[in-house]
Motif scaffolding. Structure first.
Motif, short mmCIF file in Angstrom:
data_model
loop_
_atom_site.label_atom_id
_atom_site.label_comp_id
_atom_site.label_asym_id
_atom_site.label_seq_id
_atom_site.Cartn_x
_atom_site.Cartn_y
_atom_site.Cartn_z
N LEU A 105 1.21 -1.25 -0.12
CA LEU A 105 -0.23 0.01 -0.67
C LEU A 105 1.13 1.44 0.14
O LEU A 105 0.63 2.50 -0.50
CB LEU A 105 -0.78 -0.06 1.37
CG LEU A 105 -1.73 1.37 1.49
CD1 LEU A 105 -2.83 0.93 0.12
CD2 LEU A 105 -2.91 1.23 2.70
N ALA A 106 1.57 1.59 1.16
CA ALA A 106 2.58 2.49 0.64
C ALA A 106 3.13 3.01 -0.06
O ALA A 106 3.70 3.85 -0.61
CB ALA A 106 3.77 2.00 2.07
N THR A 107 3.21 1.51 -1.50
CA THR A 107 4.55 1.70 -2.64
C THR A 107 3.99 2.59 -3.61
O THR A 107 4.16 2.78 -5.06
CB THR A 107 5.23 0.88 -3.05
OG1 THR A 107 4.33 -0.39 -3.15
CG2 THR A 107 5.72 0.17 -1.74
N LEU A 108 2.30 2.66 -3.78
CA LEU A 108 1.81 2.68 -4.85
C LEU A 108 1.13 4.63 -5.08
O LEU A 108 1.74 5.36 -3.81
CB LEU A 108 -0.02 2.64 -3.95
CG LEU A 108 -0.30 1.63 -4.21
CD1 LEU A 108 -1.82 1.02 -3.52
CD2 LEU A 108 0.03 0.53 -5.20
N SER A 109 1.38 4.76 -5.83
CA SER A 109 1.38 6.08 -6.63
C SER A 109 -0.12 6.78 -5.75
O SER A 109 -0.83 6.02 -6.08
CB SER A 109 1.19 6.45 -7.56
OG SER A 109 0.94 5.82 -8.74
N ARG A 110 0.10 7.79 -5.61
CA ARG A 110 -1.53 8.69 -5.49
C ARG A 110 -2.36 8.50 -6.61
O ARG A 110 -3.39 7.55 -6.01
CB ARG A 110 -0.84 10.54 -5.25
CG ARG A 110 -0.33 10.69 -3.93
CD ARG A 110 0.05 12.24 -4.03
NE ARG A 110 -1.23 13.16 -3.63
CZ ARG A 110 -1.93 13.58 -2.28
NH1 ARG A 110 -0.83 12.33 -1.04
NH2 ARG A 110 -2.21 13.51 -2.01
N GLU A 111 -1.70 8.12 -7.63
CA GLU A 111 -2.90 7.63 -8.31
C GLU A 111 -3.14 6.74 -8.29
O GLU A 111 -4.55 6.61 -8.65
CB GLU A 111 -2.17 8.48 -10.38
CG GLU A 111 -1.84 9.75 -10.46
CD GLU A 111 -0.39 10.28 -9.95
OE1 GLU A 111 0.73 9.04 -9.02
OE2 GLU A 111 -0.23 11.59 -9.86
N ASP A 112 -2.34 5.69 -8.28
CA ASP A 112 -3.10 4.72 -8.13
C ASP A 112 -4.04 3.99 -7.31
O ASP A 112 -4.94 3.80 -6.83
CB ASP A 112 -1.40 3.90 -8.12
CG ASP A 112 -0.68 2.98 -9.25
OD1 ASP A 112 -1.54 3.50 -10.06
OD2 ASP A 112 -0.01 2.26 -8.95
N LEU A 113 -3.36 4.81 -5.55
CA LEU A 113 -4.90 4.81 -4.62
C LEU A 113 -5.76 6.15 -4.31
O LEU A 113 -6.62 5.02 -4.42
CB LEU A 113 -4.36 5.92 -3.47
CG LEU A 113 -4.24 5.36 -1.97
CD1 LEU A 113 -4.06 4.05 -1.59
CD2 LEU A 113 -3.20 6.20 -0.76
N ALA A 114 -5.90 7.10 -5.76
CA ALA A 114 -6.76 7.55 -5.64
C ALA A 114 -7.56 6.27 -6.18
O ALA A 114 -9.12 6.76 -6.26
CB ALA A 114 -6.44 8.44 -6.23
N GLY A 115 -7.30 6.05 -7.87
CA GLY A 115 -8.03 4.85 -8.53
C GLY A 115 -8.42 4.25 -7.57
O GLY A 115 -9.80 3.59 -7.93
N LEU A 116 -8.27 3.61 -6.58
CA LEU A 116 -8.97 2.43 -6.22
C LEU A 116 -9.91 2.91 -5.16
O LEU A 116 -11.00 1.73 -4.47
CB LEU A 116 -7.49 1.98 -4.98
CG LEU A 116 -6.55 0.87 -5.21
CD1 LEU A 116 -5.34 0.48 -4.39
CD2 LEU A 116 -6.77 -0.21 -6.56
N ILE A 117 -9.43 3.88 -4.49
CA ILE A 117 -10.18 4.67 -3.57
C ILE A 117 -11.61 5.00 -3.94
O ILE A 117 -13.69 4.37 -3.80
CB ILE A 117 -10.28 6.28 -3.10
CG1 ILE A 117 -9.23 5.60 -1.47
CG2 ILE A 117 -11.12 7.35 -2.03
CD1 ILE A 117 -8.26 6.63 -0.94
N VAL A 118 -11.44 5.68 -5.84
CA VAL A 118 -12.55 5.50 -6.71
C VAL A 118 -13.41 4.83 -6.54
O VAL A 118 -14.73 4.47 -7.05
CB VAL A 118 -12.56 6.86 -8.16
CG1 VAL A 118 -13.66 6.99 -8.67
CG2 VAL A 118 -12.38 8.28 -7.24
N PHE A 119 -12.32 3.72 -6.69
CA PHE A 119 -13.30 2.36 -7.33
C PHE A 119 -14.17 1.49 -6.43
O PHE A 119 -15.65 1.85 -6.81
CB PHE A 119 -11.93 1.53 -8.03
CG PHE A 119 -12.97 -0.10 -7.88
CD1 PHE A 119 -13.54 -0.30 -9.05
CD2 PHE A 119 -12.62 -1.42 -7.00
CE1 PHE A 119 -14.23 -1.72 -9.11
CE2 PHE A 119 -12.91 -2.43 -7.18
CZ PHE A 119 -13.74 -2.74 -9.02
N THR A 120 -13.68 1.54 -5.09
CA THR A 120 -14.84 1.23 -4.01
C THR A 120 -15.46 1.81 -4.01
O THR A 120 -16.45 1.63 -3.01
CB THR A 120 -13.59 1.43 -2.77
OG1 THR A 120 -12.37 0.65 -2.84
CG2 THR A 120 -13.62 0.81 -1.34
N ILE A 121 -15.94 3.09 -4.07
CA ILE A 121 -17.06 4.06 -3.27
C ILE A 121 -18.16 3.70 -4.48
O ILE A 121 -18.63 3.84 -4.55
CB ILE A 121 -16.38 5.64 -3.29
CG1 ILE A 121 -15.68 6.11 -2.04
CG2 ILE A 121 -17.83 6.16 -3.48
CD1 ILE A 121 -15.12 7.40 -1.96
#
Length: 168
Positions: free
Chosen positions: A14-30
């Motif tokens: 998780l800590a190695t994910l870029s901000r873009e990757d992390l944002a993509g995961l959050i958006v997908f989850t929502i």
């Protein structure tokens, strides 16, 4: 973005994910949560997903082909020369019926828009299961941004149909 408060120990990579990757995961989850609640009455199941696509097809909600760019993305990713790619095998379908339907549709044996939408939603459902139940964490989410972005695009389109139906 909120500090992840030591979540790395529970979700390696998780800590190695870029901000873009992390944002993509959050958006997908929502978006998945909204789609499941609003389109599937909080009960995502393979049969219900196929029924939803068939109903929307019959009712004319797929005529604009809003779902086809994502279908074409999945087709390019999961079928090569009429055969499933390794990426397709990594979707880990748990039932042969949905696997066969999705593969046949991606391979060009679709009768129409409803089949293309249902195949795409079944793939998104696999992403959801793999992500929410841990399979994606096994390889640190590498190479998943496009999948989550396309899945989110499909879910936004589906939520627009749901919203339109509410206002009819």
């Amino acid at each position: 973005m909120q500090d992840l408060n030591g979540m790395e120990r529970f979700a390696p990579g998780l800590a190695t994910l870029s901000r873009e990757d992390l944002a993509g995961l959050i958006v997908f989850t929502i978006l998945w949560t909204l789609f499941e609640a609003q389109a599937l009455s909080t009960n995502a199941a393979l049969g219900r997903i196929v029924e939803l696509a068939e109903r929307w097809g019959r009712d004319g909600h797929l005529e604009s082909r809003w779902h086809m760019p994502v279908f074409h993305y999945f087709k390019a990713r999961y079928v090569e020369n009429g055969q499933p790619t390794q990426h397709f095998e990594n979707l880990f379908f748990h039932d042969e019926k949905s696997r066969a339907h999705t593969l046949a549709t991606l391979g060009g044996n679709a009768d129409g828009n409803a089949e293309c939408l249902s195949a795409s939603l079944l793939i998104v459902y696999r992403f959801r299961n793999d992500f929410f139940h841990g399979m994606k964490w096994a390889y640190d989410m590498k190479g998943q941004r496009d999948n989550f972005e396309h899945s989110s695009q499909l879910l936004v389109g589906a939520l627009k149909v749901v919203q339109k139906l509410r206002h009819m």
